[in-house]
Write a protein that holds these residues in place. Structure first.
Motif, mmCIF file in Angstrom:
data_model
loop_
_atom_site.group_PDB
_atom_site.id
_atom_site.type_symbol
_atom_site.label_atom_id
_atom_site.label_comp_id
_atom_site.label_asym_id
_atom_site.label_seq_id
_atom_site.Cartn_x
_atom_site.Cartn_y
_atom_site.Cartn_z
ATOM 1 N N LEU A 200 38.738 43.021 61.574
ATOM 2 C CA LEU A 200 39.327 42.219 62.651
ATOM 3 C C LEU A 200 40.723 42.710 63.046
ATOM 4 C CD1 LEU A 200 38.245 38.650 61.453
ATOM 5 C CD2 LEU A 200 37.133 40.088 63.184
ATOM 6 N N GLY A 201 40.876 44.031 63.119
ATOM 7 C CA GLY A 201 42.142 44.615 63.531
ATOM 8 C C GLY A 201 43.175 44.747 62.429
ATOM 9 N N ASN A 202 42.874 44.233 61.249
ATOM 10 C CA ASN A 202 43.783 44.323 60.102
ATOM 11 C C ASN A 202 43.247 45.341 59.097
ATOM 12 O OD1 ASN A 202 45.384 42.111 61.057
ATOM 13 N ND2 ASN A 202 43.761 40.759 60.365
ATOM 14 N N MET A 203 44.054 45.653 58.094
ATOM 15 C CA MET A 203 43.599 46.490 56.990
ATOM 16 C C MET A 203 43.475 45.620 55.750
ATOM 17 S SD MET A 203 42.624 49.184 55.458
ATOM 18 C CE MET A 203 42.739 50.375 56.754
ATOM 19 N N VAL A 204 42.336 45.711 55.088
ATOM 20 C CA VAL A 204 42.114 44.975 53.851
ATOM 21 C C VAL A 204 42.057 45.982 52.701
ATOM 22 C CG1 VAL A 204 40.561 43.451 52.580
ATOM 23 C CG2 VAL A 204 40.833 43.163 55.053
ATOM 24 N N ILE A 205 42.908 45.783 51.734
ATOM 25 C CA ILE A 205 42.912 46.596 50.505
ATOM 26 C C ILE A 205 42.371 45.694 49.411
ATOM 27 C CG2 ILE A 205 44.325 47.821 48.816
ATOM 28 C CD1 ILE A 205 46.377 48.224 51.160
ATOM 29 N N LYS A 206 41.313 46.130 48.765
ATOM 30 C CA LYS A 206 40.677 45.300 47.743
ATOM 31 C C LYS A 206 40.438 46.143 46.490
ATOM 32 C CE LYS A 206 36.857 42.027 47.431
ATOM 33 N NZ LYS A 206 35.724 41.469 48.196
ATOM 34 N N ILE A 207 40.914 45.628 45.381
ATOM 35 C CA ILE A 207 40.692 46.289 44.094
ATOM 36 C C ILE A 207 40.053 45.279 43.155
ATOM 37 C CG2 ILE A 207 41.760 47.386 42.101
ATOM 38 C CD1 ILE A 207 43.603 48.798 43.892
ATOM 39 N N ARG A 208 38.905 45.670 42.618
ATOM 40 C CA ARG A 208 38.189 44.837 41.644
ATOM 41 C C ARG A 208 38.164 45.605 40.334
ATOM 42 N NH1 ARG A 208 32.905 44.087 42.320
ATOM 43 N NH2 ARG A 208 32.949 41.992 41.489
ATOM 44 N N ASN A 209 38.311 44.881 39.249
ATOM 45 C CA ASN A 209 38.255 45.534 37.941
ATOM 46 C C ASN A 209 37.754 44.567 36.881
ATOM 47 O OD1 ASN A 209 41.374 44.782 38.409
ATOM 48 N ND2 ASN A 209 40.862 44.425 36.261
ATOM 49 N N ARG A 210 37.247 45.120 35.834
ATOM 50 C CA ARG A 210 36.798 44.336 34.681
ATOM 51 C C ARG A 210 38.024 43.928 33.888
ATOM 52 N NH1 ARG A 210 31.989 42.690 34.591
ATOM 53 N NH2 ARG A 210 31.039 44.726 34.552
ATOM 54 N N TYR A 211 37.937 42.763 33.275
ATOM 55 C CA TYR A 211 38.942 42.332 32.304
ATOM 56 C C TYR A 211 38.208 41.535 31.237
ATOM 57 C CZ TYR A 211 39.216 37.486 34.037
ATOM 58 O OH TYR A 211 38.948 36.197 34.381
ATOM 59 N N ASP A 212 38.873 41.188 30.172
ATOM 60 C CA ASP A 212 38.206 40.590 29.014
ATOM 61 C C ASP A 212 38.045 39.073 29.102
ATOM 62 O OD1 ASP A 212 40.805 39.764 28.605
ATOM 63 O OD2 ASP A 212 40.960 40.562 26.573
ATOM 64 N N GLY A 213 38.331 38.483 30.253
ATOM 65 C CA GLY A 213 38.165 37.045 30.421
ATOM 66 C C GLY A 213 39.390 36.229 30.046
ATOM 67 N N MET A 214 40.406 36.890 29.508
ATOM 68 C CA MET A 214 41.639 36.184 29.125
ATOM 69 C C MET A 214 42.703 36.457 30.184
ATOM 70 S SD MET A 214 41.591 36.053 25.037
ATOM 71 C CE MET A 214 43.154 35.368 25.146
ATOM 72 N N ILE A 215 43.194 35.397 30.776
ATOM 73 C CA ILE A 215 44.199 35.506 31.839
ATOM 74 C C ILE A 215 45.433 34.709 31.438
ATOM 75 C CG2 ILE A 215 44.731 34.649 34.174
ATOM 76 C CD1 ILE A 215 43.156 37.123 34.354
ATOM 77 N N GLN A 216 46.592 35.290 31.731
ATOM 78 C CA GLN A 216 47.841 34.572 31.519
ATOM 79 C C GLN A 216 48.423 34.210 32.875
ATOM 80 O OE1 GLN A 216 49.767 37.548 28.907
ATOM 81 N NE2 GLN A 216 49.997 35.854 27.490
ATOM 82 N N LYS A 217 48.810 32.957 33.034
ATOM 83 C CA LYS A 217 49.432 32.492 34.270
ATOM 84 C C LYS A 217 50.651 31.651 33.917
ATOM 85 C CE LYS A 217 46.827 31.270 37.823
ATOM 86 N NZ LYS A 217 45.881 30.510 38.660
ATOM 87 N N ASN A 218 51.573 31.635 34.859
ATOM 88 C CA ASN A 218 52.677 30.698 34.759
ATOM 89 C C ASN A 218 52.810 30.009 36.108
ATOM 90 O OD1 ASN A 218 54.137 32.407 36.482
ATOM 91 N ND2 ASN A 218 55.269 33.357 34.800
ATOM 92 N N GLU A 219 53.899 29.293 36.330
ATOM 93 C CA GLU A 219 54.052 28.538 37.573
ATOM 94 C C GLU A 219 54.044 29.418 38.815
ATOM 95 O OE1 GLU A 219 57.862 29.726 35.854
ATOM 96 O OE2 GLU A 219 56.309 28.431 35.029
ATOM 97 N N SER A 220 54.366 30.695 38.682
ATOM 98 C CA SER A 220 54.397 31.571 39.855
ATOM 99 C C SER A 220 53.146 32.424 40.010
ATOM 100 C CB SER A 220 55.642 32.456 39.814
ATOM 101 O OG SER A 220 55.610 33.294 38.685
ATOM 102 N N GLY A 221 52.196 32.316 39.102
ATOM 103 C CA GLY A 221 50.946 33.071 39.257
ATOM 104 C C GLY A 221 50.552 33.829 38.006
#
Length: 128
Positions: A57-78
């Motif tokens: 739609l006239g924009n550029m989309v950059i997409k990166i997908r990768n495997r990870y072990d299912g454990m994610i760390q997040k804080n209040e900013s992401g």
């Protein structure tokens, strides 16, 4: 070397409208995060990184997908890196900064064992 399957599909002529530093910051941080996440996956047969850029739609989309072990760390900013250094999590902030400079935005999503980073950049910032 780390048994990570990599698939790349890039529309270079569109990305070439970005400054070299912006390209390096985006892809360097995205790839660093994707490689790090894959290294936590014990089954090397499951490791992968998919890198795609495409006009949409006239924009550029950059997409990166990768495997990870299912454990994610997040804080209040992401999302936050699992690195032990003091500067963990700075890569995502740099990605968000560049996307913002270009008038675009980022989305990060973690599902089961696949992490997706998507950056949308307005077409007005890109070459034709």
């Amino acid at each position: 070397q780390k048994d990570i399957k990599v698939e790349i599909n890039i529309w270079w002529e569109k990305i070439a409208g970005m400054q070299e530093q912006q390209i390096t910051t985006l892809f360097g941080n995205l790839l660093d995060n994707a490689i790090e996440a894959n290294l936590y996956v014990k089954d090397t047969e499951k490791r992968f990184i998919q890198i795609n850029t495409k006009p949409f739609l006239g924009n550029m989309v950059i997409k990166i997908r990768n495997r990870y072990d299912g454990m994610i760390q997040k804080n209040e900013s992401g999302f936050v890196s699992r690195k032990e250094e003091d500067f963990h999590g700075i890569g995502i902030k740099q990605i968000e900064k560049v996307a913002g400079e270009l008038g675009g935005f980022c989305r990060f999503q973690a599902e089961e064992d696949v992490f997706t980073a998507e950056i949308v950049i307005p077409g007005s910032c890109l070459s034709e």
